[in-house]
Design an enzyme around this catalytic site. Structure first.
Site, mmCIF file in Angstrom:
data_model
loop_
_atom_site.group_PDB
_atom_site.id
_atom_site.type_symbol
_atom_site.label_atom_id
_atom_site.label_comp_id
_atom_site.label_asym_id
_atom_site.label_seq_id
_atom_site.Cartn_x
_atom_site.Cartn_y
_atom_site.Cartn_z
ATOM 1 N N LYS A 67 22.961 27.285 107.681
ATOM 2 C CA LYS A 67 24.308 26.727 107.895
ATOM 3 C C LYS A 67 25.366 27.322 106.961
ATOM 4 C CE LYS A 67 22.912 22.393 110.045
ATOM 5 N NZ LYS A 67 23.021 20.924 110.056
ATOM 6 N N ASP A 103 28.548 18.413 112.945
ATOM 7 C CA ASP A 103 27.725 17.339 112.366
ATOM 8 C C ASP A 103 28.622 16.186 111.896
ATOM 9 O OD1 ASP A 103 25.177 18.484 112.653
ATOM 10 O OD2 ASP A 103 25.341 19.576 110.765
HETATM 11 P P1 NAP Z 1 18.526 19.775 102.849
HETATM 12 O O1 NAP Z 1 19.798 20.498 102.603
HETATM 13 O O2 NAP Z 1 17.228 20.499 102.682
HETATM 14 O O3 NAP Z 1 18.510 18.471 101.870
HETATM 15 C C1 NAP Z 1 17.374 17.652 101.773
HETATM 16 C C2 NAP Z 1 17.749 16.378 101.027
HETATM 17 O O4 NAP Z 1 16.615 15.478 101.078
HETATM 18 C C3 NAP Z 1 18.071 16.584 99.538
HETATM 19 O O5 NAP Z 1 19.077 15.673 99.161
HETATM 20 C C4 NAP Z 1 16.726 16.245 98.861
HETATM 21 O O6 NAP Z 1 16.865 15.824 97.524
HETATM 22 C C5 NAP Z 1 16.282 15.082 99.730
HETATM 23 N N1 NAP Z 1 14.843 14.807 99.662
HETATM 24 C C6 NAP Z 1 13.833 15.568 100.146
HETATM 25 N N2 NAP Z 1 12.653 14.968 99.927
HETATM 26 C C7 NAP Z 1 12.907 13.803 99.278
HETATM 27 C C8 NAP Z 1 12.091 12.743 98.777
HETATM 28 N N3 NAP Z 1 10.769 12.767 98.879
HETATM 29 N N4 NAP Z 1 12.715 11.707 98.184
HETATM 30 C C9 NAP Z 1 14.063 11.655 98.053
HETATM 31 N N5 NAP Z 1 14.895 12.631 98.512
HETATM 32 C C10 NAP Z 1 14.319 13.692 99.112
HETATM 33 O O7 NAP Z 1 18.463 19.159 104.317
HETATM 34 P P2 NAP Z 1 19.672 18.682 105.243
HETATM 35 O O8 NAP Z 1 20.122 19.801 106.106
HETATM 36 O O9 NAP Z 1 20.713 17.995 104.416
HETATM 37 O O10 NAP Z 1 18.938 17.637 106.211
HETATM 38 C C11 NAP Z 1 18.456 16.392 105.732
HETATM 39 C C12 NAP Z 1 17.806 15.629 106.881
HETATM 40 O O11 NAP Z 1 18.763 15.309 107.878
HETATM 41 C C13 NAP Z 1 16.706 16.435 107.591
HETATM 42 O O12 NAP Z 1 15.623 15.575 107.862
HETATM 43 C C14 NAP Z 1 17.342 16.866 108.888
HETATM 44 O O13 NAP Z 1 16.402 17.005 109.927
HETATM 45 C C15 NAP Z 1 18.292 15.709 109.162
HETATM 46 N N6 NAP Z 1 19.455 16.109 109.985
HETATM 47 C C16 NAP Z 1 19.613 15.511 111.199
HETATM 48 C C17 NAP Z 1 20.711 15.815 111.979
HETATM 49 C C18 NAP Z 1 20.890 15.139 113.299
HETATM 50 O O14 NAP Z 1 21.655 15.630 114.126
HETATM 51 N N7 NAP Z 1 20.237 14.026 113.527
HETATM 52 C C19 NAP Z 1 21.655 16.759 111.538
HETATM 53 C C20 NAP Z 1 21.461 17.357 110.282
HETATM 54 C C21 NAP Z 1 20.354 17.021 109.524
HETATM 55 P P3 NAP Z 1 16.740 16.878 96.291
HETATM 56 O O15 NAP Z 1 18.097 17.503 96.129
HETATM 57 O O16 NAP Z 1 16.335 16.027 95.143
HETATM 58 O O17 NAP Z 1 15.686 17.900 96.684
#
Ligand code: NAP
Length: 267
Positions: A67, A103
């Site tokens: 992204k 988003d």
């Molecule tokens: P990302 O940039 O990889 O960020 C991941 C986030 O999750 C970080 O804040 C990370 O914290 C946290 N995290 C991971 N494992 C954790 C745990 N065990 N306990 C607490 N926090 C944890 O990912 P992203 O793009 O923001 O996406 C996040 C989620 O949203 C994904 O599951 C994705 O599939 C979903 N999503 C859905 C949509 C939709 O349309 N429904 C759109 C976008 C994203 P740290 O910084 O501490 O590692």
């Protein structure tokens, strides 16, 4: 060349429900378009995207981990994509590459009302946490707090977007889970609440969980059982996809068709 292709670039991308959702929408409107999965590694991302406009693509979605790279390589960026620092939608209709972020408005559309005046808590400071915090601030939430497992990331995000960060999740009217907690089958309700610092807390009035899975997530169940308004990740997926669809085709997205296809599973 008249565009007849769209797709999603990710690494990995096999799990994506976007092809099922967009192909159902194209069929419903009688458009001779196809939406395909494009598994592309970070090393090949830029050269692949540059080849797409000349290969029949009208636009693409972009997901993890591309992204930010998508925004960097675009010729033009929407104000939302520029402010968030990430793009999930690229369009090729103007002869250049335009970056949008659907988003953020997709999340607000899924919420179904304005968050104006509400106290909002965003869990997560990754790419989507950033988009959620920006959307809530831009839509007039009274307070936007960001909590993250790694606190320094939340502090940086808060400073950049002009919102606040919290060391522990505080009480809020609206809670958005923008972490990957709940993704996959290993999460019990207790584990998910503990990972997010919510164990022993009352559910908020509204919960949005960006994560979606085959079954209702533990967090959605927790909030639903407390009679909260629950917006799940599939509804957010549908709404961001609908905005991308409209951007590429110029046609109103058939929301019900897209929703049914997304909920029916992987193509
Ligand atoms: P990302 O940039 O990889 O960020 C991941 C986030 O999750 C970080 O804040 C990370 O914290 C946290 N995290 C991971 N494992 C954790 C745990 N065990 N306990 C607490 N926090 C944890 O990912 P992203 O793009 O923001 O996406 C996040 C989620 O949203 C994904 O599951 C994705 O599939 C979903 N999503 C859905 C949509 C939709 O349309 N429904 C759109 C976008 C994203 P740290 O910084 O501490 O590692």
């Amino acid at each position: 060349m008249t565009p007849t292709l769209a797709g999603v670039l990710g690494w990995p991308v096999a799990h994506s429900r976007s092809p099922a959702m967009h192909n159902a929408a194209f069929r419903a409107l009688g458009l001779d378009w196809r939406y395909v999965k494009l598994p592309v590694s970070p090393e090949l991302f830029a050269e692949t995207v540059r080849a797409l406009p000349g290969s029949g693509y009208g636009g693409v979605n972009v997901t993890i981990p591309h992204k930010q790279a998508a925004l960097r390589l675009a010729d033009v960026a929407s104000p939302a994509a520029a402010a968030i620092g990430a793009a999930n939608t690229l369009s090729f209709d103007t002869g250049s590459i335009t970056a949008d972020n659907t988003d953020a408005p997709g999340f607000l559309a899924a919420l179904g009302r304005s968050p104006r005046g509400e106290r909002a808590l965003v869990l997560g400071a990754g790419g989507s946490g950033r988009a959620m915090a920006w959307a809530l601030r831009d839509a007039g939430a009274a307070e936007v707090m960001v909590w993250n497992r790694t606190p320094g990331r939340a502090a940086r995000l808060a400073a950049e977007l002009g919102v606040s960060h919290v060391e522990r999740p505080s009480a809020a009217d609206l809670v958005v889970n923008a972490t990957s907690v709940g993704l996959g089958s290993r999460w019990s309700e207790d584990d998910a609440l503990a990972a997010l610092g919510l164990n022993g807390r009352e559910a908020p009035a509204t919960l949005v969980d960006l994560v979606y899975a085959e079954r209702e997530t533990a967090l959605c169940r927790w909030a639903r059982e407390a009679s909260a308004q629950v917006v799940d990740g599939l509804e957010v997926l549908v709404r961001q996809g609908a905005l991308s669809f409209e951007r590429w085709t110029g046609r109103p997205a058939p929301l019900e068709v897209m929703r049914a296809a997304a909920r029916a599973g992987v193509a």
